[in-house]
Every structure is written in C-alpha cells, then in structure tokens.
Design a protein around this motif. Structure first.
Motif, PDB file in Angstrom:
ATOM      1  N   LEU A   2     -32.479  64.858  47.792  1.00  0.00           N
ATOM      2  CA  LEU A   2     -33.936  64.816  47.757  1.00  0.00           C
ATOM      3  C   LEU A   2     -34.491  65.639  48.916  1.00  0.00           C
ATOM      4  CD1 LEU A   2     -34.270  60.986  47.150  1.00  0.00           C
ATOM      5  CD2 LEU A   2     -35.009  62.743  45.528  1.00  0.00           C
ATOM      6  N   PHE A   3     -35.457  66.482  48.612  1.00  0.00           N
ATOM      7  CA  PHE A   3     -36.233  67.145  49.649  1.00  0.00           C
ATOM      8  C   PHE A   3     -37.485  66.303  49.864  1.00  0.00           C
ATOM      9  CE2 PHE A   3     -33.571  70.387  47.888  1.00  0.00           C
ATOM     10  CZ  PHE A   3     -33.224  71.184  48.976  1.00  0.00           C
ATOM     11  N   VAL A   4     -37.771  65.959  51.118  1.00  0.00           N
ATOM     12  CA  VAL A   4     -38.882  65.051  51.427  1.00  0.00           C
ATOM     13  C   VAL A   4     -39.687  65.605  52.602  1.00  0.00           C
ATOM     14  CG1 VAL A   4     -39.552  62.715  52.100  1.00  0.00           C
ATOM     15  CG2 VAL A   4     -37.551  63.058  50.630  1.00  0.00           C
ATOM     16  N   ASN A   5     -40.990  65.691  52.431  1.00  0.00           N
ATOM     17  CA  ASN A   5     -41.871  66.112  53.520  1.00  0.00           C
ATOM     18  C   ASN A   5     -42.194  64.929  54.423  1.00  0.00           C
ATOM     19  OD1 ASN A   5     -42.036  68.733  52.684  1.00  0.00           O
ATOM     20  ND2 ASN A   5     -44.016  68.523  51.686  1.00  0.00           N
ATOM     21  N   GLU A   6     -42.057  65.136  55.723  1.00  0.00           N
ATOM     22  CA  GLU A   6     -42.505  64.165  56.718  1.00  0.00           C
ATOM     23  C   GLU A   6     -43.764  64.748  57.364  1.00  0.00           C
ATOM     24  OE1 GLU A   6     -40.791  61.356  60.337  1.00  0.00           O
ATOM     25  OE2 GLU A   6     -39.833  63.286  59.941  1.00  0.00           O
ATOM     26  N   THR A   7     -44.903  64.422  56.775  1.00  0.00           N
ATOM     27  CA  THR A   7     -46.165  65.070  57.140  1.00  0.00           C
ATOM     28  C   THR A   7     -46.517  64.878  58.610  1.00  0.00           C
ATOM     29  OG1 THR A   7     -46.972  64.769  54.884  1.00  0.00           O
ATOM     30  CG2 THR A   7     -48.620  65.212  56.572  1.00  0.00           C
ATOM     31  N   GLY A   8     -46.362  63.660  59.115  1.00  0.00           N
ATOM     32  CA  GLY A   8     -46.822  63.348  60.462  1.00  0.00           C
ATOM     33  C   GLY A   8     -46.066  64.049  61.565  1.00  0.00           C
ATOM     34  N   ARG A   9     -44.866  64.581  61.253  1.00  0.00           N
ATOM     35  CA  ARG A   9     -44.079  65.249  62.294  1.00  0.00           C
ATOM     36  C   ARG A   9     -43.705  66.673  61.909  1.00  0.00           C
ATOM     37  NH1 ARG A   9     -40.923  60.098  65.128  1.00  0.00           N
ATOM     38  NH2 ARG A   9     -42.870  58.952  65.450  1.00  0.00           N
ATOM     39  N   TYR A  10     -44.453  67.232  60.942  1.00  0.00           N
ATOM     40  CA  TYR A  10     -44.377  68.661  60.616  1.00  0.00           C
ATOM     41  C   TYR A  10     -42.984  69.098  60.184  1.00  0.00           C
ATOM     42  CZ  TYR A  10     -48.239  68.176  64.039  1.00  0.00           C
ATOM     43  OH  TYR A  10     -49.340  67.747  64.759  1.00  0.00           O
ATOM     44  N   ARG A  11     -42.312  68.315  59.354  1.00  0.00           N
ATOM     45  CA  ARG A  11     -40.959  68.722  58.977  1.00  0.00           C
ATOM     46  C   ARG A  11     -40.611  68.328  57.545  1.00  0.00           C
ATOM     47  NH1 ARG A  11     -37.968  65.006  63.610  1.00  0.00           N
ATOM     48  NH2 ARG A  11     -38.452  62.959  62.765  1.00  0.00           N
ATOM     49  N   ASP A  18     -47.470  68.822  52.714  1.00  0.00           N
ATOM     50  CA  ASP A  18     -47.965  67.813  51.782  1.00  0.00           C
ATOM     51  C   ASP A  18     -47.028  67.637  50.590  1.00  0.00           C
ATOM     52  OD1 ASP A  18     -49.655  66.275  49.934  1.00  0.00           O
ATOM     53  OD2 ASP A  18     -51.311  66.793  51.247  1.00  0.00           O
ATOM     54  N   ASN A  19     -47.269  68.320  49.501  1.00  0.00           N
ATOM     55  CA  ASN A  19     -46.462  68.112  48.298  1.00  0.00           C
ATOM     56  C   ASN A  19     -45.348  69.140  48.165  1.00  0.00           C
ATOM     57  OD1 ASN A  19     -47.981  65.935  47.509  1.00  0.00           O
ATOM     58  ND2 ASN A  19     -49.339  67.131  46.204  1.00  0.00           N
ATOM     59  N   LEU A  20     -44.334  68.782  47.389  1.00  0.00           N
ATOM     60  CA  LEU A  20     -43.235  69.674  47.026  1.00  0.00           C
ATOM     61  C   LEU A  20     -43.175  69.766  45.502  1.00  0.00           C
ATOM     62  CD1 LEU A  20     -40.461  68.366  49.443  1.00  0.00           C
ATOM     63  CD2 LEU A  20     -41.622  70.571  49.604  1.00  0.00           C
ATOM     64  N   MET A  21     -42.859  70.952  45.008  1.00  0.00           N
ATOM     65  CA  MET A  21     -42.790  71.148  43.561  1.00  0.00           C
ATOM     66  C   MET A  21     -41.759  72.226  43.244  1.00  0.00           C
ATOM     67  SD  MET A  21     -44.390  69.794  40.938  1.00  0.00           S
ATOM     68  CE  MET A  21     -44.746  70.065  39.197  1.00  0.00           C
ATOM     69  N   ARG A  22     -40.858  71.953  42.302  1.00  0.00           N
ATOM     70  CA  ARG A  22     -39.909  72.967  41.865  1.00  0.00           C
ATOM     71  C   ARG A  22     -40.630  74.074  41.113  1.00  0.00           C
ATOM     72  NH1 ARG A  22     -34.382  72.213  43.481  1.00  0.00           N
ATOM     73  NH2 ARG A  22     -34.422  74.313  42.589  1.00  0.00           N
ATOM     74  N   GLY A  23     -40.190  75.321  41.375  1.00  0.00           N
ATOM     75  CA  GLY A  23     -40.729  76.470  40.665  1.00  0.00           C
ATOM     76  C   GLY A  23     -39.619  77.238  39.974  1.00  0.00           C
ATOM     77  N   ASP A  24     -39.894  78.503  39.635  1.00  0.00           N
ATOM     78  CA  ASP A  24     -38.904  79.360  38.984  1.00  0.00           C
ATOM     79  C   ASP A  24     -37.921  79.915  40.017  1.00  0.00           C
ATOM     80  OD1 ASP A  24     -40.253  78.924  36.614  1.00  0.00           O
ATOM     81  OD2 ASP A  24     -41.407  80.791  36.728  1.00  0.00           O
ATOM     82  N   MET A  25     -36.810  80.465  39.518  1.00  0.00           N
ATOM     83  CA  MET A  25     -35.837  81.178  40.355  1.00  0.00           C
ATOM     84  C   MET A  25     -35.315  80.332  41.510  1.00  0.00           C
ATOM     85  SD  MET A  25     -35.853  84.062  38.733  1.00  0.00           S
ATOM     86  CE  MET A  25     -34.999  85.174  39.853  1.00  0.00           C
ATOM     87  N   GLY A  26     -35.232  79.020  41.307  1.00  0.00           N
ATOM     88  CA  GLY A  26     -34.706  78.134  42.341  1.00  0.00           C
ATOM     89  C   GLY A  26     -35.659  77.846  43.473  1.00  0.00           C
ATOM     90  N   THR A  48     -52.764  71.473  48.910  1.00  0.00           N
ATOM     91  CA  THR A  48     -51.743  70.428  48.944  1.00  0.00           C
ATOM     92  C   THR A  48     -50.497  70.729  48.131  1.00  0.00           C
ATOM     93  OG1 THR A  48     -52.873  69.285  47.131  1.00  0.00           O
ATOM     94  CG2 THR A  48     -53.420  68.591  49.379  1.00  0.00           C
ATOM     95  N   SER A  49     -50.603  71.603  47.137  1.00  0.00           N
ATOM     96  CA  SER A  49     -49.462  71.767  46.239  1.00  0.00           C
ATOM     97  C   SER A  49     -49.591  73.060  45.446  1.00  0.00           C
ATOM     98  CB  SER A  49     -49.388  70.575  45.276  1.00  0.00           C
ATOM     99  OG  SER A  49     -48.204  70.586  44.516  1.00  0.00           O
ATOM    100  N   VAL A  50     -48.459  73.498  44.905  1.00  0.00           N
ATOM    101  CA  VAL A  50     -48.407  74.668  44.029  1.00  0.00           C
ATOM    102  C   VAL A  50     -47.598  74.306  42.791  1.00  0.00           C
ATOM    103  CG1 VAL A  50     -47.699  77.082  43.796  1.00  0.00           C
ATOM    104  CG2 VAL A  50     -48.458  76.222  46.016  1.00  0.00           C
ATOM    105  N   THR A  51     -48.119  74.660  41.626  1.00  0.00           N
ATOM    106  CA  THR A  51     -47.383  74.485  40.384  1.00  0.00           C
ATOM    107  C   THR A  51     -47.276  75.835  39.694  1.00  0.00           C
ATOM    108  OG1 THR A  51     -48.199  72.214  40.133  1.00  0.00           O
ATOM    109  CG2 THR A  51     -47.275  73.254  38.174  1.00  0.00           C
ATOM    110  N   GLU A  52     -46.055  76.215  39.366  1.00  0.00           N
ATOM    111  CA  GLU A  52     -45.769  77.526  38.799  1.00  0.00           C
ATOM    112  C   GLU A  52     -45.625  77.367  37.283  1.00  0.00           C
ATOM    113  OE1 GLU A  52     -42.508  81.054  39.793  1.00  0.00           O
ATOM    114  OE2 GLU A  52     -42.618  79.264  41.041  1.00  0.00           O
ATOM    115  N   VAL A  53     -46.534  77.977  36.532  1.00  0.00           N
ATOM    116  CA  VAL A  53     -46.503  77.894  35.069  1.00  0.00           C
ATOM    117  C   VAL A  53     -46.784  79.291  34.508  1.00  0.00           C
ATOM    118  CG1 VAL A  53     -47.501  76.886  32.983  1.00  0.00           C
ATOM    119  CG2 VAL A  53     -47.307  75.508  35.061  1.00  0.00           C
TER     120      VAL A  53
END
Length: 368
Positions: free
Chosen positions: A221-230, A262-270, A338-343
C-alpha cells in the motif's frame, strides 16, 4: 488609565495562556524544506485548466471512472455526482447524508465510499446505500478518508485521525486542521474483509493518514502522511504495525515534500498520481517543536492563523519512487489540487472546495 491598561493586559495574557483549546500539541522534528527545487522546480504546466460546472455543488475531492463508463465524483453536499467523461449529463447518483471523500469500485460495480461523517459505505449501481463498517475492534472509525479495493475484494481504508471526527468538529477541513496542528499521529490504515465482515488495523501512528493506493502486485500500500509531508510503502501483510517502529514492512518513499500530500490514484503506464492540497508554510514548520506556541496560536482569531497560500501542484511517480511528472500553478487559480484521475486523453484535477471540476488534455502535458 494605567490600571485599565494593566487589567486588559492581564486578561489578554490569561486568555492566550489558559483559554481551553481542543488540542494537546506534540513536538515533532521537521526537516528544512528545499522548497520548489529539483524535480519540483517551478513551472506553470497546471495553469489554465478547462472547467466542468457542477451546478450548485462544490468540492469534487475525488473522482473515478465507473464500470458504466461514467465519471463519479463526491462533493461537499453529501451528493455523489455522475456524468459523461466530457462533463455532460451531470446528475445526482446518490446522497449519503455525510461527506464522501475517497471511493473506489468493487468487482460487482458497487461504489465503496469513505464517508468522513458516517463510515465505510457500499452503494449499488442503482444507488442503494449500505453501511459496511464504522468500527474496528470496538473503536469508532473517526475519520474515514480514502479507499482502495483489491482484486481479492479486500478493502483498504485510511482513518485519518483517531482524535478529531469531522462530525464532531464542524467538517472535514476543520477536523483535519486540528489533527495536523496537534500532531498526535493517531491516523491508521485499515483492512476490511467483506466476505468475513471483519476489520483489522494494518498500520497506525500516522499524522493524518490520507491518500491510499495499491501496488501493481497488490502486496504493498502507498499511503500519504499529510501532516508530516511524506509518502509510505506499507506491506498489506502488516498487522497493527506502529509506523514509528523500524520494520521491513514499511518504508518511506518520499520525505520532506514541498506541500501537504492528499490523495493517491493509479494512472496509466504504472504511474501513481499524487495531489498536494497546499504548499508548506514557514511559520507552521517553525512551530513544529513548539507545542505551547501552537496552542497560543489556536486562540487567535482564525483570520490571524498562519494558513498556507494557494498553489496548484500535482505529481506522478513510479512504484520505486521516481518522479516522472510535476505540474504546477503558482497562482493557485484552482484551489486545493487534491487528486488526479487519468481517463483517456484527460487528466481530471480535483479539489476540496472548488465549484467545478478541472481538466487538462493529457497529450499536451506529456509532450512537454
């Protein structure tokens, strides 16, 4: 007159030192930021977004493509909107009565939603809402934020704060602000099994656990820790892992980022897309190891709080941590990217407070 001035001074001093505030700040070590340098060198590639109106709704904080080929987005009113990929045929798909932040779709086409006010919901393609879970080990899930559904059916959720529930503190933004100012690191990652109707804690001790995405092999899992910038990589096999303890099951992918991830989202090409809600603020960083001052600042009128400026910023990275795309708008014309969605040929840019949905033509961006 002197007595009056002295009396006022004592009253103000007593207020700023003793007036109750809801936080118990924790000191933490912040790294000096290198700012917008290196892979984050300033650019204007995110400027000039095309906009899709949402009529009377605001805050398209997350967006995903459904099995029906429609775009779905959750907004501040509690609505989940549905539209064609060009923004036409906008309609209300469902209303949860809360505030959905992140969501994903399961193999049956059900929309699995993290409703920050209610819990984890399942919404059928017909719009019928069912509560899946709102507790773990008898403890309320206080701030459900982001969701990703594995091919196995397992649902992974970030519970951003164990201290500040949006339903108790005036909404998602207010609760997130209190949690990040306090820095008690009560956020966690949860796993819910629909088959067994069981929930467990994967990892805990995160300062506002936020966006979540699965690796391609679904073992990490990739997880954003917003409060500590990582951003963290956490093995799905982890169980009740205290993130501050060194473990082979958790590694930092990015540390000392230039903004609040903020958010994480899978896109194209890995690619994995990450949005920054705001850039860092020098005063906030200065207060990191000064918990008493943070309590005092919270007693000031809100207009005097050190708030980060507007700045649009999103990136894409690979699973091994290489940043491959960095898009910025220093003017911050589109609030809280906050986020990007690739469509298809579009990159849809989302926001916590905007009254429209932004997008860019992908081929024009990737050619630069």
């Amino acid at each position: 007159m002197k007595k009056i001035i002295t009396g006022l001074f004592l009253i103000l001093t007593t207020y700023f030192m003793l007036w109750p505030v809801p936080i118990e700040p924790v000191s933490w070590d912040v790294l000096d930021t290198s700012g917008y340098t290196g892979p984050h060198s300033p650019n204007e590639r995110l400027a000039g977004l095309q906009l899709i109106t949402l009529n009377d709704d605001t805050g398209p904080e997350h967006l995903a493509l459904g099995r029906d080929g429609k775009l779905y987005t959750a907004v501040a009113s509690g609505n989940i909107l549905r539209m064609n990929t060009d923004g036409t045929m906008l309609e209300i798909f469902a209303h949860t009565g809360g505030r959905v932040l992140g969501f994903d779709f399961d193999s049956d086409g059900n929309l699995i939603a993290a409703d920050a006010m209610r819990g984890i919901l399942s919404i059928t393609p017909e719009g019928v809402i069912k509560m899946l879970v709102d507790h773990v080990n008898g403890d309320p899930i206080q701030y459900p934020n982001s969701v990703v559904v594995a091919s196995s059916g397992m649902i992974y959720v970030t519970d951003s704060s164990g201290r500040f529930a949006p339903s108790d503190w005036g909404g998602t933004f207010e609760a997130s602000m209190l949690d990040i100012v306090e820095q008690s690191a009560s956020g966690r990652v949860l796993e819910y099994s629909p088959e067994l109707n069981k929930t467990r804690i994967v990892a805990k001790g995160l300062s506002f656990a936020n966006g979540i995405a699965l690796s391609d092999d679904e073992q990490t899992l990739f997880v954003n820790e917003t409060g500590r910038y990582r951003v963290w990589k956490i093995a799905v096999s982890a169980d009740n892992l205290e993130i501050s303890q060194e473990s082979p099951l958790a590694d930092i992918v990015f540390d000392n980022l230039p903004g609040y991830p903020d958010n994480l989202m899978r896109g194209d090409m890995g690619r994995i897309w990450l949005g920054f809600a705001k850039p860092r603020n020098a005063i906030i960083d200065y207060l990191a190891d000064k918990p008493l001052l943070r309590k005092i600042v919270l007693r000031f009128p809100r207009a005097l709080w050190p708030m980060p400026e507007a700045y649009g910023h999103v990136i894409a990275f690979t699973e091994d941590g290489e940043i491959v795309i960095d898009l910025q708008d220093p003017a911050g014309d589109y609030p809280e990217t906050t986020s990007v969605t690739e469509v298809g040929n579009r990159l849809y840019i989302q926001s916590l407070h905007a009254n429209n949905l932004g997008w860019l033509a992908k081929d024009a961006i990737l050619e630069k």
